[in-house]
Design an enzyme around this catalytic site. Structure first.
Site, PDB file in Angstrom:
ATOM      1  N   LYS A 188      12.083 -16.958  -0.378  1.00  0.00           N
ATOM      2  CA  LYS A 188      11.002 -17.294  -1.258  1.00  0.00           C
ATOM      3  C   LYS A 188      11.359 -18.477  -2.053  1.00  0.00           C
ATOM      4  CE  LYS A 188       7.711 -14.689   0.141  1.00  0.00           C
ATOM      5  NZ  LYS A 188       6.412 -15.140   0.566  1.00  0.00           N
ATOM      6  N   LYS A 232      -0.674 -13.286  10.675  1.00  0.00           N
ATOM      7  CA  LYS A 232      -0.751 -12.000   9.865  1.00  0.00           C
ATOM      8  C   LYS A 232      -2.033 -11.333  10.254  1.00  0.00           C
ATOM      9  CE  LYS A 232       2.067 -13.037   5.714  1.00  0.00           C
ATOM     10  NZ  LYS A 232       1.914 -13.464   4.568  1.00  0.00           N
ATOM     11  N   GLY A 292       4.162 -10.226   7.221  1.00  0.00           N
ATOM     12  CA  GLY A 292       3.669  -9.215   6.703  1.00  0.00           C
ATOM     13  C   GLY A 292       3.100  -9.250   5.233  1.00  0.00           C
ATOM     14  N   ASP A 342       9.918 -19.833   2.342  1.00  0.00           N
ATOM     15  CA  ASP A 342       8.550 -19.876   2.086  1.00  0.00           C
ATOM     16  C   ASP A 342       8.326 -20.148   0.764  1.00  0.00           C
ATOM     17  OD1 ASP A 342       5.820 -19.398   2.304  1.00  0.00           O
ATOM     18  OD2 ASP A 342       6.329 -16.857   2.623  1.00  0.00           O
ATOM     19  N   GLU A 400       8.045 -22.662   5.432  1.00  0.00           N
ATOM     20  CA  GLU A 400       6.858 -21.965   5.641  1.00  0.00           C
ATOM     21  C   GLU A 400       5.797 -22.553   4.253  1.00  0.00           C
ATOM     22  OE1 GLU A 400       7.125 -17.710   5.978  1.00  0.00           O
ATOM     23  OE2 GLU A 400       5.120 -17.345   5.480  1.00  0.00           O
TER      24      GLU A 400
HETATM   25  O1  OSB Z   1       4.037 -15.302   2.151  1.00  0.00           O
HETATM   26  O2  OSB Z   1       4.682 -14.010   3.551  1.00  0.00           O
HETATM   27  C1  OSB Z   1       4.236 -14.005   2.473  1.00  0.00           C
HETATM   28  C2  OSB Z   1       4.419 -10.981   0.768  1.00  0.00           C
HETATM   29  C3  OSB Z   1       3.253 -10.862  -0.100  1.00  0.00           C
HETATM   30  C4  OSB Z   1       2.457 -11.884  -0.014  1.00  0.00           C
HETATM   31  C5  OSB Z   1       2.895 -12.885   0.954  1.00  0.00           C
HETATM   32  C6  OSB Z   1       3.872 -12.991   1.670  1.00  0.00           C
HETATM   33  C7  OSB Z   1       4.700 -11.879   1.476  1.00  0.00           C
HETATM   34  C8  OSB Z   1       6.217 -11.748   2.120  1.00  0.00           C
HETATM   35  C9  OSB Z   1       6.590 -10.449   2.446  1.00  0.00           C
HETATM   36  O3  OSB Z   1       6.754 -12.839   2.434  1.00  0.00           O
HETATM   37  C10 OSB Z   1       6.579 -10.035   4.132  1.00  0.00           C
HETATM   38  C11 OSB Z   1       6.758  -8.577   4.109  1.00  0.00           C
HETATM   39  O4  OSB Z   1       7.917  -8.180   3.919  1.00  0.00           O
HETATM   40  O5  OSB Z   1       5.783  -7.887   4.280  1.00  0.00           O
HETATM   41 MG    MG Z   2       4.309 -16.667   3.723  1.00  0.00          MG
END
Ligand code: OSB
Ligand code: MG
Length: 379
Positions: free
Chosen positions: A166, A265, A293, A191, A216
């Site tokens: 992140k 997703k 996810g 991301d 991302e």
């Molecule tokens: O942006 O993909 C995302 C988790 C919560 C909200 C947004 C995101 C995420 C993740 C975690 O990146 C993905 C996972 O491990 O389930």
């Molecule tokens: Mg994301």
């Protein structure tokens, strides 16, 4: 063979995260997901999961809005009505606009029922032949680079071969540089969860030297033009997450050349059917996809694995083993990652058994909707 749902139980279930998770917008230490348990008059049971974050940061939905919409709108739209296929159940909910996380929870339960009624796994029903999915991990923002490197190290040691970091303004090029130096061959991506603006295009181009698989969602969900502008300025592939809320949104994004990769997703798209449509459209247009996810519990995670087995999912997913997230899952058998892969469940329906005793222990709020009374018991 037609199905109909005579009872819907909503349970708001809390699981603590084993490691706090921080994104560009917020930090969380636990998850409150709504488990959706549906029953037919013959006693067949289906499960779905609404994996909305608690607060309206990732999108406008929250656990509370999902509860309300499931309870007052989506649940009543399905109760007592006959359908042949989950796509038909989805049509019965189509008059409710938006609220995709809520919708996905109930639609998933319909797929589970459908598969179980035919003795077929969700993956089989979807035409999936892959037995395993390449699993990556999504790592949150840490207090410092050392803590981040330790997180990357421990997941690489567990066998994960793709890591997503992140990022946000002030936590981007430097942490990426350190991780890349320490792990020269690791498949790495970032991301931003919409944390940047169009003025940051030149700054984001500073990520180009690190050989990332993709960046991302750097910009706001509705700012497709900014993503298109970024694509012209950087070599790194641009992936959309928050922007892709429907098949129509995907088509607009492709038309505007706003992305070269799509994160699919189930929750954000409002269900398994919509996720499959987006997958099909991407595949037809040569756009690679991967499965994102929302820290799902075992029910949503198992459904994600079936979807991620579709042939267009050519990049590693964010669907890690349950142990990455919480100490104990609500399903059996536990979902495990081994050698960077997670098995696609093969049992009928979503393919996992819900540990109802444990669910009850972790339930903070419960309500049952029935055809006759619409609502009978709540705690
Ligand atoms: O942006 O993909 C995302 C988790 C919560 C909200 C947004 C995101 C995420 C993740 C975690 O990146 C993905 C996972 O491990 O389930
Ligand atoms: Mg994301």
């Amino acid at each position: 063979m037609s199905l109909n749902i005579s009872n819907i139980r909503l349970s708001m279930v809390r699981l603590d995260l084993v490691h706090d998770f921080e994104t560009s917008s917020h930090r969380k230490s636990y998850l409150d997901h709504i488990l959706v348990r549906v029953t037919t008059p013959d006693g067949l049971i289906g499960w779905g999961e609404c994996a909305s974050p608690s607060g309206p940061f990732y999108c406008g939905e929250t656990t509370q809005t999902c509860w309300h919409v499931l309870h007052d709108h989506l649940g009543p739209a399905l109760l007592g009505r006959e359908w042949q296929h989950p796509a038909e159940a989805a049509t019965m909910m189509a008059h409710v606009s938006g609220n995709n996380f809520a919708r996905a929870g109930l639609e998933m339960a319909c797929w589970d029922l459908y598969g179980k009624s035919r003795g077929r796994s969700l993956s089989d029903v979807l035409g999936v032949t892959s037995q395993f999915v390449d699993a990556g991990v999504s790592l949150g923002i840490e207090a410092g680079v050392d803590a981040l490197l330790e997180q990357v190290r421990s997941h690489v040691d567990e066998g994960y071969r793709r890591v997503k970091l992140k990022i946000r303004p002030g936590w981007d090029v430097e942490p990426v540089r350190h991780v890349r130096e320490a792990f020269p061959d690791l498949a790495l991506q970032v991301d931003a969860n919409t944390a940047y603006t169009r003025d940051d295009v030149a700054h984001l181009a500073g990520l180009d030297p690190f050989g990332l698989l993709m960046i991302e969602q750097p910009f706001a969900a509705d700012d497709l033009l900014a993503h298109a502008a970024l694509r012209k300025r950087i070599h790194t592939s641009v992936c959309l997450d928050e922007s892709i809320t429907s098949l129509a949104a995907l088509r607009t994004a492709m038309h505007l050349k706003a992305c070269s990769i799509v994160n699919i997703k189930v929750s954000r798209l409002g269900g398994i059917g919509a996720a499959r449509s987006v997958h099909d459209e991407c595949r037809a247009n040569g756009v690679p996809v991967w499965c994102g996810g929302m820290h799902e519990f075992g029910i949503g995670r198992a459904a994600n694995l079936a979807v991620a087995g579709l042939p267009g999912f050519v990049l590693p997913s964010d669907v890690s083993g349950s142990a990455k997230y919480y100490a104990r899952d609500v399903v059996l058998p536990e979902i495990v990652a081994s050698d960077g892969k997670v098995a696609v469940p093969q049992a009928p329906g979503i393919g996992v058994e819900v540990d109802e005793g444990f669910v009850e222990q972790c339930t903070r709020r419960m309500v049952e909707l029935t055809e006759a009374q619409r609502e009978c018991v709540s705690i």
